[in-house]
Enzyme design. Structure first.
Site, PDB file in Angstrom:
ATOM      1  N   GLU A 195      17.673  20.734 -16.265  1.00 32.45           N
ATOM      2  CA  GLU A 195      17.706  22.148 -16.665  1.00 32.45           C
ATOM      3  C   GLU A 195      18.864  22.870 -15.976  1.00 32.45           C
ATOM      4  O   GLU A 195      18.653  23.827 -15.223  1.00 32.45           O
ATOM      5  CB  GLU A 195      16.387  22.829 -16.283  1.00 32.45           C
ATOM      6  CG  GLU A 195      15.163  22.192 -16.883  1.00 32.45           C
ATOM      7  CD  GLU A 195      13.860  22.766 -16.306  1.00 32.45           C
ATOM      8  OE1 GLU A 195      13.903  23.527 -15.330  1.00 32.45           O
ATOM      9  OE2 GLU A 195      12.810  22.431 -16.862  1.00 32.45           O
ATOM     10  N   ARG A 234      24.380  40.233  -7.721  1.00 36.72           N
ATOM     11  CA  ARG A 234      24.220  39.106  -6.792  1.00 36.72           C
ATOM     12  C   ARG A 234      24.679  39.409  -5.358  1.00 36.72           C
ATOM     13  O   ARG A 234      23.998  39.039  -4.408  1.00 36.72           O
ATOM     14  CB  ARG A 234      24.918  37.853  -7.336  1.00 36.72           C
ATOM     15  CG  ARG A 234      24.404  37.427  -8.719  1.00 36.72           C
ATOM     16  CD  ARG A 234      24.879  36.048  -9.141  1.00 36.72           C
ATOM     17  NE  ARG A 234      24.265  35.011  -8.365  1.00 36.72           N
ATOM     18  CZ  ARG A 234      24.849  34.366  -7.390  1.00 36.72           C
ATOM     19  NH1 ARG A 234      26.109  34.587  -7.105  1.00 36.72           N
ATOM     20  NH2 ARG A 234      24.199  33.438  -6.717  1.00 36.72           N
ATOM     21  N   CYS A 241      25.129  55.218  -6.268  1.00 40.01           N
ATOM     22  CA  CYS A 241      24.775  55.937  -5.044  1.00 40.01           C
ATOM     23  C   CYS A 241      23.879  55.100  -4.142  1.00 40.01           C
ATOM     24  O   CYS A 241      22.722  55.442  -3.899  1.00 40.01           O
ATOM     25  CB  CYS A 241      24.098  57.252  -5.395  1.00 40.01           C
ATOM     26  SG  CYS A 241      22.816  57.041  -6.615  1.00 40.01           S
ATOM     27  N   GLU A 242      24.375  53.960  -3.700  1.00 42.83           N
ATOM     28  CA  GLU A 242      23.657  53.106  -2.746  1.00 42.83           C
ATOM     29  C   GLU A 242      24.689  52.385  -1.899  1.00 42.83           C
ATOM     30  O   GLU A 242      25.678  51.883  -2.436  1.00 42.83           O
ATOM     31  CB  GLU A 242      22.836  52.017  -3.478  1.00 42.83           C
ATOM     32  CG  GLU A 242      21.660  52.536  -4.211  1.00 42.83           C
ATOM     33  CD  GLU A 242      20.564  51.494  -4.397  1.00 42.83           C
ATOM     34  OE1 GLU A 242      20.479  50.555  -3.584  1.00 42.83           O
ATOM     35  OE2 GLU A 242      19.817  51.649  -5.359  1.00 42.83           O
TER      36      GLU A 242
HETATM   37  N1  LLP Z   1      14.849  25.553 -14.081  1.00 46.10           N
HETATM   38  C1  LLP Z   1      14.006  26.426 -13.510  1.00 46.10           C
HETATM   39  C2  LLP Z   1      12.563  26.180 -13.593  1.00 46.10           C
HETATM   40  C3  LLP Z   1      14.505  27.554 -12.855  1.00 46.10           C
HETATM   41  O1  LLP Z   1      13.659  28.410 -12.280  1.00 46.10           O
HETATM   42  C4  LLP Z   1      15.902  27.773 -12.792  1.00 46.10           C
HETATM   43  C5  LLP Z   1      16.443  28.950 -12.109  1.00 46.10           C
HETATM   44  C6  LLP Z   1      16.751  26.834 -13.410  1.00 46.10           C
HETATM   45  C7  LLP Z   1      16.193  25.739 -14.040  1.00 46.10           C
HETATM   46  C8  LLP Z   1      18.255  26.981 -13.416  1.00 46.10           C
HETATM   47  O2  LLP Z   1      18.792  26.961 -12.146  1.00 46.10           O
HETATM   48  P1  LLP Z   1      20.380  26.853 -11.977  1.00 46.10           P
HETATM   49  O3  LLP Z   1      20.809  25.518 -12.489  1.00 46.10           O
HETATM   50  O4  LLP Z   1      20.988  27.967 -12.725  1.00 46.10           O
HETATM   51  O5  LLP Z   1      20.627  26.999 -10.522  1.00 46.10           O
HETATM   52  N2  LLP Z   1      19.358  34.847  -9.880  1.00 46.10           N
HETATM   53  C9  LLP Z   1      19.643  33.813  -8.904  1.00 46.10           C
HETATM   54  C10 LLP Z   1      19.212  32.436  -9.358  1.00 46.10           C
HETATM   55  C11 LLP Z   1      17.773  32.360  -9.741  1.00 46.10           C
HETATM   56  C12 LLP Z   1      17.403  31.005 -10.287  1.00 46.10           C
HETATM   57  C13 LLP Z   1      16.111  31.061 -10.992  1.00 46.10           C
HETATM   58  N3  LLP Z   1      15.709  29.818 -11.564  1.00 46.10           N
HETATM   59  C14 LLP Z   1      21.128  33.838  -8.591  1.00 46.10           C
HETATM   60  O6  LLP Z   1      21.823  34.710  -9.088  1.00 46.10           O
HETATM   61  O7  LLP Z   1      21.594  33.038  -7.791  1.00 46.10           O
END
Ligand code: LLP
Length: 427
Positions: A274, A313, A356-357
């Site tokens: 994934e 982020r 404004c933060e």
């Molecule tokens: N599979 C599941 C069950 C997940 O919860 C996630 C991400 C992924 C796959 C994909 O993960 P990736 O390959 O993109 O690392 N907003 C945060 C990241 C949150 C990830 C949430 N789950 C950021 O900006 O770093």
């Protein structure tokens, strides 16, 4: 510099389109994505794991514009979704629903019915209570579905605490100790075939060791399940592969595969991945213009027209995004994304937005070439969790999104208007 974002004559291009042109024609702030980067990152993962004939489920949450999902649908990709809304997007993009896996600790009854109707490949089960509910709904609908139990291997992925997911104290999955009982209770259901195991330990994980540790624990568990007569067909190892926020920060797809494939060889398990950020992260940048320069104490602030509502982020995770001007003088030509850059004549800036933060910043104490009002800045590796996490905070219309393909580009989401801000509010 980074994938298909490169300087030509000290002017930044996405593939063959100059970012100055896009800024002129679409204005700023704007997200700009590269078709070729999405495709090549997806292909690299597919190639690296080819021996196991994996199903790559592009993680929709990181970058979910329907035009981008269409690229993946055209490549026969699968999709990793976490909500009914994401399933809707995949359907609209023409994605194959039998290549969709669905995780989320809180699937509603409506979302479960929607996914059963769509004929998804696997529900990734996050709790015993959820599994019981899916069994109830599938039984009532007289529909057979497949499920993978998300187990929590209690591994520290050594990443930000907000994106650590595979440790015991997090809300995700079922502890390995409890997982066996779930199989004993529900592992032989007529409608919900519990034939997969899912793990996702965190994101980003810039080394292979946490995967090895998690896989070893999970494979031992699968062995024990099989010994008890349970039929386990698939292992979904989630996402979390890193992206290069600075050059060379993340292992390549081939490095992850070199560690993971040997563990899964001859295990008779269908592999599902994934990946999100490792595909979409460097497929997108965020372009923003300098509005004002200002001194405050010892600091110099570059106040830009982008803000934390566009890219949260840094504020949320203290995440590092490399920033460099779209057009530079020759002495500031840059080869790679470094932290810090070592170029004489650079100056320290705090790159901040108009919100404004105090937390509204994209970079702090960052070495940049001298800046002036109207300079265009490129914020790199913004394709993943950039636009997808944006909001209208401070009543700022969301940025436009642009997709480049070779020498042309398309606005794939128009800039929001003031009217968009109030459209759903009752007068
Ligand atoms: N599979 C599941 C069950 C997940 O919860 C996630 C991400 C992924 C796959 C994909 O993960 P990736 O390959 O993109 O690392 N907003 C945060 C990241 C949150 C990830 C949430 N789950 C950021 O900006 O770093």
């Amino acid at each position: 510099m980074a994938d298909f974002f490169n300087y030509q004559d000290n002017n930044l291009f996405c593939e063959e389109v100059s970012l100055e042109q896009i800024a002129r024609e679409v204005s700023t702030p704007t997200y700009v994505y590269s078709t070729a980067t999405f495709k090549s990152h997806y292909q690299k993962i597919l190639d690296a794991f080819a021996e196991l004939d994996p199903l790559i489920c592009y993680s929709v949450k990181g970058c979910s514009n329907i035009n981008i999902l269409k690229l993946f649908a055209e490549m026969d990709s699968g999709f990793d979704i976490v909500s009914g809304g994401e399933l809707f997007r995949v359907l609209q993009a023409g994605g194959q629903t039998d290549r969709v896996v669905y995780a989320s600790v809180g699937k509603t009854d409506q979302e479960i019915r929607q996914a059963i109707d769509a004929g998804i490949a696997y529900f990734n089960i996050e709790s015993e209570a959820e599994l019981q509910n899916i069994i109830n709904i599938a039984t009532e609908m007289r529909k057979e579905v497949r499920a993978a139990l998300r187990v929590n291997p209690d591994v520290d992925p050594k990443t930000h605490r907000h994106t650590t997911t595979g440790k015991k104290e997090t809300k995700f999955g079922v502890d390995l100790e409890r997982a066996e009982d779930v199989f004993k209770k529900f592992g032989r259901n007529q409608f919900v075939k519990l034939t997969g195991i899912h793990i996702h330990i965190g994101s980003p994980i810039n080394s292979v060791e946490p995967y090895i540790e998690a896989l070893n624990k999970t494979l031992a568990f699968i062995d024990s399940l099989r010994n008890q007569g349970f039929n386990i067909e698939a292992i979904d190892i989630g996402g979390g592969f890193g992206a290069d926020y600075t050059a060379g920060q993340a292992p390549a797809a081939a490095d992850y595969a070199a560690a993971i494939v040997p563990l899964l060889r001859d295990k008779n398990l269908h592999l599902i991945l994934e990946p999100g950020r490792s595909i979409s992260g460097n497929a997108g940048i965020f372009i923003t213009r300098v509005l004002y320069l200002k001194k405050g104490g010892d600091k110099t602030f570059a106040i830009i027209d982008g803000a934390m509502n566009d890219l949260i982020r840094p504020a949320l995770y203290e995440a590092f995004h490399f920033i460099w001007p779209v057009r530079v003088d020759p002495e500031f030509a840059i080869e790679k994304k470094a932290d810090p850059v070592e170029i004489a004549g650079t100056q320290k800036f705090d790159v901040v937005g108009p919100i404004c933060e105090t937390g509204d910043y994209l970079a702090r104490d960052r070495l940049l070439p001298p800046l002036q009002r109207d300079d265009l800045l490129a914020v790199f590796t913004a394709g993943a969790y950039g636009f997808a996490m944006s909001s209208q905070y401070n009543s700022r219309p969301r940025a436009a999104e642009v997709l480049v393909d070779g020498d042309s580009y398309k606005v794939i989401r128009r800039r929001e208007t003031y009217q968009d801000l109030i459209d759903h509010e009752k007068m």
